[in-house]
Design a protein around this motif. Structure first.
Motif, PDB file in Angstrom:
ATOM      1  N   UNK A 165      53.929  85.539 -17.823  1.00 19.95           N
ATOM      2  CA  UNK A 165      52.803  84.797 -17.272  1.00 19.95           C
ATOM      3  C   UNK A 165      52.202  85.457 -16.031  1.00 19.95           C
ATOM      4  N   UNK A 166      52.945  86.352 -15.370  1.00 16.97           N
ATOM      5  CA  UNK A 166      52.395  87.057 -14.213  1.00 16.97           C
ATOM      6  C   UNK A 166      51.411  88.146 -14.626  1.00 16.97           C
ATOM      7  N   UNK A 167      51.463  88.551 -15.874  1.00 19.58           N
ATOM      8  CA  UNK A 167      50.672  89.696 -16.344  1.00 19.58           C
ATOM      9  C   UNK A 167      49.243  89.264 -16.668  1.00 19.58           C
ATOM     10  N   UNK A 168      48.514  88.812 -15.659  1.00 19.77           N
ATOM     11  CA  UNK A 168      47.112  88.420 -15.858  1.00 19.77           C
ATOM     12  C   UNK A 168      46.261  89.121 -14.820  1.00 19.77           C
ATOM     13  N   UNK A 169      44.998  89.337 -15.151  1.00 18.29           N
ATOM     14  CA  UNK A 169      44.092  90.121 -14.320  1.00 18.29           C
ATOM     15  C   UNK A 169      43.966  89.650 -12.878  1.00 18.29           C
ATOM     16  N   UNK A 170      43.663  88.362 -12.640  1.00 20.78           N
ATOM     17  CA  UNK A 170      43.500  87.901 -11.254  1.00 20.78           C
ATOM     18  C   UNK A 170      44.757  88.114 -10.402  1.00 20.78           C
ATOM     19  N   UNK A 171      45.922  87.836 -10.978  1.00 19.35           N
ATOM     20  CA  UNK A 171      47.161  88.000 -10.224  1.00 19.35           C
ATOM     21  C   UNK A 171      47.393  89.469  -9.876  1.00 19.35           C
ATOM     22  N   UNK A 172      47.139  90.353 -10.824  1.00 16.41           N
ATOM     23  CA  UNK A 172      47.332  91.786 -10.581  1.00 16.41           C
ATOM     24  C   UNK A 172      46.347  92.288  -9.535  1.00 16.41           C
ATOM     25  N   UNK A 173      45.079  91.863  -9.629  1.00 20.58           N
ATOM     26  CA  UNK A 173      44.077  92.313  -8.654  1.00 20.58           C
ATOM     27  C   UNK A 173      44.395  91.806  -7.242  1.00 20.58           C
ATOM     28  N   UNK A 174      44.857  90.563  -7.132  1.00 17.95           N
ATOM     29  CA  UNK A 174      45.222  90.028  -5.821  1.00 17.95           C
ATOM     30  C   UNK A 174      46.376  90.819  -5.211  1.00 17.95           C
ATOM     31  N   UNK A 175      47.338  91.191  -6.053  1.00 17.50           N
ATOM     32  CA  UNK A 175      48.457  91.986  -5.548  1.00 17.50           C
ATOM     33  C   UNK A 175      47.974  93.341  -5.044  1.00 17.50           C
ATOM     34  N   UNK A 176      47.136  94.002  -5.823  1.00 11.26           N
ATOM     35  CA  UNK A 176      46.642  95.328  -5.433  1.00 11.26           C
ATOM     36  C   UNK A 176      45.845  95.259  -4.132  1.00 11.26           C
ATOM     37  N   UNK A 177      44.998  94.245  -4.006  1.00 14.18           N
ATOM     38  CA  UNK A 177      44.188  94.092  -2.796  1.00 14.18           C
ATOM     39  C   UNK A 177      45.082  93.868  -1.571  1.00 14.18           C
ATOM     40  N   UNK A 178      46.087  93.007  -1.726  1.00 11.58           N
ATOM     41  CA  UNK A 178      46.978  92.732  -0.604  1.00 11.58           C
ATOM     42  C   UNK A 178      47.789  93.959  -0.230  1.00 11.58           C
ATOM     43  N   UNK A 179      48.241  94.715  -1.222  1.00 11.08           N
ATOM     44  CA  UNK A 179      48.999  95.935  -0.942  1.00 11.08           C
ATOM     45  C   UNK A 179      48.157  96.924  -0.140  1.00 11.08           C
ATOM     46  N   UNK A 180      46.898  97.056  -0.504  1.00  9.92           N
ATOM     47  CA  UNK A 180      46.038  98.044   0.140  1.00  9.92           C
ATOM     48  C   UNK A 180      45.623  97.634   1.548  1.00  9.92           C
ATOM     49  N   UNK A 181      45.411  96.331   1.777  1.00 10.15           N
ATOM     50  CA  UNK A 181      44.805  95.882   3.026  1.00 10.15           C
ATOM     51  C   UNK A 181      45.783  95.257   4.012  1.00 10.15           C
ATOM     52  N   UNK A 182      47.002  94.936   3.564  1.00 10.55           N
ATOM     53  CA  UNK A 182      47.982  94.295   4.436  1.00 10.55           C
ATOM     54  C   UNK A 182      49.132  95.276   4.691  1.00 10.55           C
ATOM     55  N   UNK A 183      49.147  95.884   5.877  1.00 14.23           N
ATOM     56  CA  UNK A 183      50.139  96.923   6.193  1.00 14.23           C
ATOM     57  C   UNK A 183      51.570  96.382   6.124  1.00 14.23           C
ATOM     58  N   UNK A 184      51.816  95.189   6.667  1.00 17.30           N
ATOM     59  CA  UNK A 184      53.169  94.624   6.676  1.00 17.30           C
ATOM     60  C   UNK A 184      53.654  94.379   5.253  1.00 17.30           C
ATOM     61  N   UNK A 185      52.779  93.818   4.421  1.00 19.04           N
ATOM     62  CA  UNK A 185      53.165  93.566   3.024  1.00 19.04           C
ATOM     63  C   UNK A 185      53.397  94.878   2.282  1.00 19.04           C
ATOM     64  N   UNK A 186      52.562  95.876   2.548  1.00 19.16           N
ATOM     65  CA  UNK A 186      52.721  97.175   1.893  1.00 19.16           C
ATOM     66  C   UNK A 186      54.091  97.787   2.187  1.00 19.16           C
ATOM     67  N   UNK A 187      54.537  97.692   3.428  1.00 22.06           N
ATOM     68  CA  UNK A 187      55.846  98.231   3.785  1.00 22.06           C
ATOM     69  C   UNK A 187      56.970  97.466   3.095  1.00 22.06           C
ATOM     70  N   UNK A 188      56.812  96.158   2.944  1.00 19.88           N
ATOM     71  CA  UNK A 188      57.806  95.360   2.217  1.00 19.88           C
ATOM     72  C   UNK A 188      57.895  95.793   0.761  1.00 19.88           C
ATOM     73  N   UNK A 189      56.728  96.001   0.154  1.00 21.29           N
ATOM     74  CA  UNK A 189      56.708  96.410  -1.255  1.00 21.29           C
ATOM     75  C   UNK A 189      57.369  97.776  -1.431  1.00 21.29           C
ATOM     76  N   UNK A 190      57.015  98.719  -0.587  1.00 19.85           N
ATOM     77  CA  UNK A 190      57.569 100.071  -0.710  1.00 19.85           C
ATOM     78  C   UNK A 190      59.067 100.091  -0.456  1.00 19.85           C
ATOM     79  N   UNK A 191      59.565  99.187   0.381  1.00 22.11           N
ATOM     80  CA  UNK A 191      61.001  99.110   0.647  1.00 22.11           C
ATOM     81  C   UNK A 191      61.730  98.247  -0.378  1.00 22.11           C
ATOM     82  N   UNK A 192      61.018  97.694  -1.346  1.00 23.41           N
ATOM     83  CA  UNK A 192      61.587  96.834  -2.388  1.00 23.41           C
ATOM     84  C   UNK A 192      62.274  95.613  -1.776  1.00 23.41           C
ATOM     85  N   UNK A 193      61.643  95.022  -0.758  1.00 26.42           N
ATOM     86  CA  UNK A 193      62.227  93.882  -0.070  1.00 26.42           C
ATOM     87  C   UNK A 193      61.592  92.557  -0.470  1.00 26.42           C
TER      88      UNK A 193
END
Length: 498
Positions: A165-193
């Motif tokens: 159910x997570x595999x939908x366009x809006x959810x994926x786009x929101x994740x990508x936008x947050x990864x690109x524009x939110x530095x703190x979240x990006x570091x969490x994602x890259x650290x697999x935290x």
């Protein structure tokens, strides 16, 4: 089969959404790949258009070069504009007196001149950029503007898998936008935290052992539901599982040593060294295996660690005499089996644990010592103990098989491609396609092995019966496609059996 379904740009990042039909959950699992913009100082200026470079110029060069380009453009347009005016002038004068319209032939000539003028101006801009802009010192460009306009990306890697159910366009786009524009979240994602990263790792780690190989390789809707139910269960209980003291203990124990290509796992090292002392035996890959499993709500789960569920040793060389002795001795060692590792089709000759890795490692040392002690008793005469004149050679292929194609014995290849077996064979190959994600890590010799196996299987399949890329529809409505293209991900030892 892999195909791109979406591409998006946010900030300094490019995201590519890819569907891989050979992934763990097939069509229920898109993968997002990410690449960051390259450092602008490392991007050649010729990768930018003239308009981009002109907009990034700073004074005084900005005014000088804009004026120079405008003058050259005016000179370029002038002959075309005069030509167009000379075509239109007679009809304009006549039209004022008689209401006459310009003929189609004249219109076509004028339109052709306008197209030629447009092409000439484009060429002029390219030539102007080559002559004036590419050679200009970078100090005259605003780096922030160039960085924003750049489309040069590097270092693409797999960022995240989305399931069900997570595999939908809006959810994926929101994740990508947050990864690109939110530095703190990006570091969490890259650290697999992040929570989803820990959940995904636990889900994928245990999918094969909990659901089973047959369910993962099946097209049945019931099996998809079983995988989906397990995903939901992990999603609901991931924090509880990760907090278990036994989970923490096993994770710390199994993460103490990070496997590497140039160093053997310490707990399997004595067994590997003992095996390599035996004539006609050379090991290839090995793993000490996990230290145990943790129980949660009636399920036995693997801890996320760098070690495999089953300890094992695979062989690059296993002579027939040594093979015969191993087969004869195996009943005395219940912790060892020569059966294929579930879900692993890449390893040929292998000895692995039956589930108790500690016992396997101990018994494997004893097995090697007993083999070494009995070397003088091995038969070396042709025909004895099932061996052949080249008794010390690697023997995945018996003398009756003839030359192997892609390292697969002809007799085994024929069996794999029998009409009643071919669909299962292609089905298995299809689900190995996700190995292509790690293709960059394979040496050239191994990649060539993949191609030889692919050619051997496809050649044999076509020789036995016609196989064409048509489709059929099952009673439930799902469309099944033959999976010949997935043979790309196979390896030379895939179907060598004991």
């Amino acid at each position: 089969m892999r195909m791109t379904t979406d591409k998006m740009y946010y900030g300094n990042y490019r995201f590519v959404v890819e569907f891989d039909s050979g992934s763990e959950t097939g069509s229920n699992q898109p993968t997002v790949w990410v690449a960051e913009k390259a450092d602008i100082d490392a991007v050649p200026l010729k990768q930018f258009g003239a308009a981009q470079l002109l907009s990034a110029l700073i004074e005084p060069e900005r005014s000088r070069l804009h004026a120079a380009l405008s003058e050259e453009q005016r000179a370029c347009r002038q002959p075309f504009e005069l030509g167009i005016a000379s075509i239109q002038q007679p009809f304009r004068a006549a039209g004022e007196k008689q209401g006459q319209k310009m003929p189609e032939k004249a219109k076509r000539k004028a339109r052709k001149l306008r197209e030629q003028m447009k092409t000439a101006l484009q060429r002029l801009e390219v030539e102007f950029a080559r002559r004036e802009l590419w050679s200009l010192d970078r100090q005259w460009y605003d780096h922030s503007i160039l960085q924003a306009q750049s489309r040069a990306y590097s270092g693409e890697f797999s960022l995240r898998d989305f399931y069900f159910e997570e595999a939908n366009g809006p959810h994926i786009r929101n994740f990508c936008r947050k990864f690109a524009l939110d530095e703190a979240y990006r570091q969490q994602v890259l650290a697999r935290e992040t929570r989803w990263a820990r959940r995904n790792a636990l889900f994928v780690r245990n999918l094969l052992s909990v659901v089973g190989e047959d369910a993962l390789l099946s097209n049945g809707r019931g099996d998809d539901r079983q995988v989906h139910d397990f995903f939901r269960w992990v999603d609901a209980h991931v924090e509880e599982i990760l907090a278990l003291p036994e989970y923490q203990r096993l994770k710390e124990e199994d993460s103490a040593f990070e496997p590497s290509a140039g160093e053997l796992d310490p707990l399997i090292l004595p067994a590997v060294e003992a095996l390599n002392r035996i004539p006609g035996v050379s090991t290839r890959f090995s793993c000490q295996g996990v230290s145990g499993k943790v129980r949660s709500q009636g399920r036995e789960l693997l801890v996320v660690s760098p070690h495999d569920e089953y300890a094992y040793v695979s062989f690059s060389e296993l002579g027939q005499p040594a093979r015969d002795v191993i087969v004869a001795l195996l009943p005395s060692f219940p912790g060892i089996t020569n059966a294929r590792i579930p879900g692993n089709f890449a390893l040929g000759s292998v000895l692995r644990s039956t589930g108790d890795n500690l016992r396997f490692r101990q018994e494997l040392v004893e097995l090697a010592e007993r083999m070494l002690a009995s070397v003088d008793c091995w038969s070396t005469r042709p025909g004895e103990s099932g061996s052949h004149p080249q008794g010390s050679a690697t023997v995945a292929v018996g003398p009756e098989d003839g030359p192997a194609l892609g390292a697969i014995p002809p007799s085994r290849l024929a069996w794999l491609c029998q009409p009643e077996q071919i669909e299962r064979t292609l089905h298995l190959l299809f689900y190995l396609n996700h190995w292509a994600k790690a293709r960059e890590r394979l040496p050239s010799a191994d990649r060539q092995g993949l191609y030889r196996v692919k050619a051997a299987v496809v050649r044999q399949a076509l020789a036995v019966s016609p196989v064409s890329p048509t489709r059929r529809r099952e009673p439930g409505g799902s469309v099944i496609w033959p999976k010949i293209s997935a043979v790309l991900s196979m390896t030379p030892d895939s179907f060598i059996s004991w």
